[in-house]
Design an enzyme around this catalytic site. Structure first.
Site, mmCIF file in Angstrom:
data_model
loop_
_atom_site.group_PDB
_atom_site.id
_atom_site.type_symbol
_atom_site.label_atom_id
_atom_site.label_comp_id
_atom_site.label_asym_id
_atom_site.label_seq_id
_atom_site.Cartn_x
_atom_site.Cartn_y
_atom_site.Cartn_z
ATOM 1 N N GLU A 40 6.133 -2.243 -4.615
ATOM 2 C CA GLU A 40 6.858 -3.143 -3.424
ATOM 3 C C GLU A 40 6.876 -2.196 -2.008
ATOM 4 O OE1 GLU A 40 11.639 -4.510 -2.270
ATOM 5 O OE2 GLU A 40 10.712 -4.130 -4.449
ATOM 6 N N ARG A 41 6.933 -1.211 -1.944
ATOM 7 C CA ARG A 41 6.331 0.075 -0.890
ATOM 8 C C ARG A 41 5.137 -0.923 -0.162
ATOM 9 N NH1 ARG A 41 4.620 4.372 -0.690
ATOM 10 N NH2 ARG A 41 5.586 5.482 1.450
ATOM 11 N N ARG A 42 3.753 -1.251 -0.321
ATOM 12 C CA ARG A 42 3.068 -1.108 -0.355
ATOM 13 C C ARG A 42 3.118 -2.806 0.044
ATOM 14 N NH1 ARG A 42 -0.047 -0.519 -5.200
ATOM 15 N NH2 ARG A 42 1.357 0.230 -5.904
ATOM 16 N N GLU A 70 6.318 1.254 -15.156
ATOM 17 C CA GLU A 70 5.587 1.977 -13.996
ATOM 18 C C GLU A 70 6.269 2.421 -13.180
ATOM 19 O OE1 GLU A 70 2.690 -0.761 -12.472
ATOM 20 O OE2 GLU A 70 2.535 -2.140 -14.605
ATOM 21 N N ARG A 75 13.802 1.200 -7.910
ATOM 22 C CA ARG A 75 14.165 1.979 -6.588
ATOM 23 C C ARG A 75 14.540 0.866 -6.051
ATOM 24 N NH1 ARG A 75 11.746 5.455 -3.270
ATOM 25 N NH2 ARG A 75 9.834 5.658 -4.096
ATOM 26 N N GLN A 103 13.112 -4.204 -9.596
ATOM 27 C CA GLN A 103 13.052 -3.516 -9.352
ATOM 28 C C GLN A 103 13.838 -1.787 -9.173
ATOM 29 O OE1 GLN A 103 10.739 -0.592 -7.575
ATOM 30 N NE2 GLN A 103 9.788 -1.559 -6.444
ATOM 31 N N SER A 136 -1.367 3.355 7.814
ATOM 32 C CA SER A 136 -2.644 4.126 6.620
ATOM 33 C C SER A 136 -3.263 2.396 6.519
ATOM 34 C CB SER A 136 -2.177 4.268 6.011
ATOM 35 O OG SER A 136 -3.052 4.580 4.561
ATOM 36 N N GLN A 179 -4.932 0.453 -2.645
ATOM 37 C CA GLN A 179 -4.769 0.275 -4.133
ATOM 38 C C GLN A 179 -3.592 -1.232 -4.152
ATOM 39 O OE1 GLN A 179 -5.422 1.802 -6.797
ATOM 40 N NE2 GLN A 179 -4.073 0.126 -8.312
ATOM 41 N N ARG A 212 6.321 7.744 -11.227
ATOM 42 C CA ARG A 212 5.901 7.329 -9.727
ATOM 43 C C ARG A 212 6.512 8.829 -10.012
ATOM 44 N NH1 ARG A 212 4.361 3.630 -6.644
ATOM 45 N NH2 ARG A 212 5.587 5.152 -4.271
#
Length: 308
Positions: free
Chosen positions: A96-98, A129, A56, A54, A70, A78, A133
């Site tokens: 990874e955030r989701r 990918e 990020r 990753q 949310s 998604q 972003r």
């Protein structure tokens, strides 16, 4: 509503298929692989590990909790993307955030697209990918480009095709990695912009970069002001004993390049994605200086100029 229920039930059905030891799918040619690979499947969060590739590295806690709220209200809209490691073992490729937000609110499963890929393919997928972003900072993007070069052995030309960006754009991001780490952190934290960084990268000495960076932050300089400050710095460096008298200023003014040079200088710099210096007399005689800071950049410039 009926469609959503059917889709969710289908995901659960595929999840059951993946948990059947008699249907362990390891490659795209295995039985039932076409039913799983590329489809949305409900996977247990406990069966998914974080991707070590990753790019990020910063996750804003406040934004993560907002996303978690949310997801609590609307669910994961998604799906994430994972690659299959082993029987009922998966690794994140993107999302990874989701994934983190879902764990925060105690979800047990998450919708996911399944890919089958080796480590190199997984790294390339994750980097490409994530580069697409909108919320990556310029340094994260630059690091991702550099990893594609170092670890996937992609040339800037090939990378341009993969990520859909101009080669000069990629080069401008990569040049940010020549900045002192303090300035890179300043870009990541929003104290200065990528435009400021692009100007500062033309200053070779790191201590001089820092001095100019402090001036930018302290005086709230614009990008244009920064470019002028860098130009003044470079002129002072090249002429340390320059006389500041009016006579010397007039003398320097008389040595400016002829119009055919000043009108075309920017075209050289834009094409080569480096700051090209051209000096010429009124009769048209002169020299072109093209700087480079690594063997990789030298080879890139050579290919652009010679075609080899």
């Amino acid at each position: 509503m009926a469609k959503a229920t059917k889709k969710q039930a289908l995901g659960r059905g595929l999840s059951a298929l993946l948990k059947d030891p008699n249907n362990d799918i390891q490659s795209a040619t295995d039985k039932n692989a076409d039913k799983v690979v590329g489809n949305i499947v409900e996977l247990e969060l406990s069966a998914i590990e974080v991707n070590p590739f990753q790019p990020r590295s910063n996750f804003n806690d406040e934004a993560l909790h907002e996303l978690a709220s949310s997801i609590r209200e609307l669910g994961v809209i998604q799906p994430i993307t994972v690659r299959k490691l082993d029987f009922n073992q998966y690794q994140l490729v993107s999302g990874e955030r989701r994934f983190r937000a879902s764990k925060l609110i105690g979800l047990e499963t998450i919708p996911a697209y399944i890919r089958i890929a080796n480590d190199q393919e997984s790294l390339e997928m994750a980097l490409v990918e994530n580069i697409q972003r909108q919320d990556l900072d310029p340094i994260e993007i630059a690091i991702s480009y550099q990893r594609l070069i170092d670890e996937i052995q992609l040339t800037q030309e090939k990378m341009s095709e993969r990520v859909g960006k101009k080669r000069s754009t990629i080069t401008n991001y990569l040049r940010l990695l020549r900045l002192d780490p303090i300035i890179q952190t300043g870009i990541r934290d929003g104290f200065v912009s990528m435009g400021h960084g692009r100007a500062l990268v033309n200053v070779v000495e790191k201590q001089d970069q820092i001095a100019l960076y402090e001036k930018i932050v302290g005086e709230n300089l614009s990008v244009r002001d920064t470019e002028k400050a860098v130009k003044d710095y470079q002129e002072a460096k090249s002429n340390p004993n320059q006389n500041s008298s009016p006579e010397s200023k007039n003398k320097n003014t008389s040595k400016t390049n002829p119009e055919f040079i000043t009108k075309n200088l920017g075209k050289f710099s834009d094409y080569l994605a480096v700051k090209v210096d051209i000096k010429a007399s009124e009769k048209g005689k002169g020299k072109i200086t093209i700087p480079f800071h690594s063997q990789e950049e030298f080879n890139r410039l050579k290919k652009l100029i010679t075609g080899e």
